[in-house]
Design a protein around this motif. Structure first.
Motif, short mmCIF file in Angstrom:
data_model
loop_
_atom_site.label_atom_id
_atom_site.label_comp_id
_atom_site.label_asym_id
_atom_site.label_seq_id
_atom_site.Cartn_x
_atom_site.Cartn_y
_atom_site.Cartn_z
N ASP A 110 0.84 -1.20 0.00
CA ASP A 110 0.00 0.00 0.00
C ASP A 110 0.87 1.25 0.00
N HIS A 111 1.71 1.37 1.04
CA HIS A 111 2.65 2.48 1.08
C HIS A 111 3.81 2.13 2.00
N LEU A 112 4.85 2.95 1.94
CA LEU A 112 6.08 2.73 2.70
C LEU A 112 6.42 3.98 3.49
N SER A 113 7.12 3.79 4.60
CA SER A 113 7.65 4.94 5.33
C SER A 113 9.00 4.55 5.93
N MET A 114 9.87 5.52 6.05
CA MET A 114 11.18 5.29 6.63
C MET A 114 11.11 5.44 8.15
N THR A 115 11.81 4.58 8.87
CA THR A 115 11.88 4.70 10.32
C THR A 115 13.17 5.43 10.67
N PRO A 116 13.26 5.99 11.88
CA PRO A 116 14.49 6.67 12.30
C PRO A 116 15.72 5.76 12.31
N SER A 117 15.48 4.44 12.45
CA SER A 117 16.61 3.50 12.49
C SER A 117 17.09 3.09 11.10
N GLY A 118 16.44 3.60 10.04
CA GLY A 118 16.88 3.29 8.68
C GLY A 118 16.14 2.14 8.03
#
Length: 146
Positions: A110-118
């Motif tokens: 559906d969609h993607l997001s980046m986390t602070p840990s990479g």
């Protein structure tokens, strides 16, 4: 790019030959598409004591849970009697390995997001989400043209 097709009834085995000065992204895509033609379309999934025949196009993801390989569709999760590398060989271009224990169907992203840990947090169309490992970040970006 030229395409040459030779239909000859005396040929006993189909052969595909690619001639190029160098390996390009387009050639890699063509190879993946050709390899996808030779993949299995149906896998056996087990739920309780019942075995179901599941089409690969209906599978959202494959993952390892409690040392058991699982196959998830929009309605159910099944166990399968294969190892992750065997599933990876069967799935073809519609699937992408996102970690050492998970393969997802790109048609159900559906969609993607980046986390602070990479890592990449991957949301599926069925409302579930999973995480990629950083090790597979480059491959994921290439395959999804990010």
């Amino acid at each position: 790019m030229k395409i040459k097709l030779d239909i000859n009834p005396t040929i006993t085995e189909d052969t595909i030959s690619i001639k190029s000065a160098e390996m390009t992204d387009d050639i890699e895509k063509i190879i993946r598409c050709i390899e996808a033609v030779n993949t299995a379309d149906i896998l056996n999934g087990r739920k309780d004591e019942t075995i179901y025949r599941i089409s690969l196009k209906d599978v959202h993801r494959f993952f390892i849970e409690d040392k058991v390989m699982r196959m998830q569709t929009s309605e159910n999760t099944f166990s399968i009697d294969k190892r992750l590398y065997e599933v990876e060989e069967l799935t073809g271009v519609d699937f992408i390995k996102i970690s050492k224990s998970e393969i997802v169907n790109i048609h159900f992203l559906d969609h993607l997001s980046m986390t602070p840990s990479g890592q990449i947090k991957i949301y599926m169309t069925n409302g579930e989400f999973t995480y990629s490992s950083r090790r597979y970040l480059k491959t994921i970006k290439e395959r999804l043209s990010l």
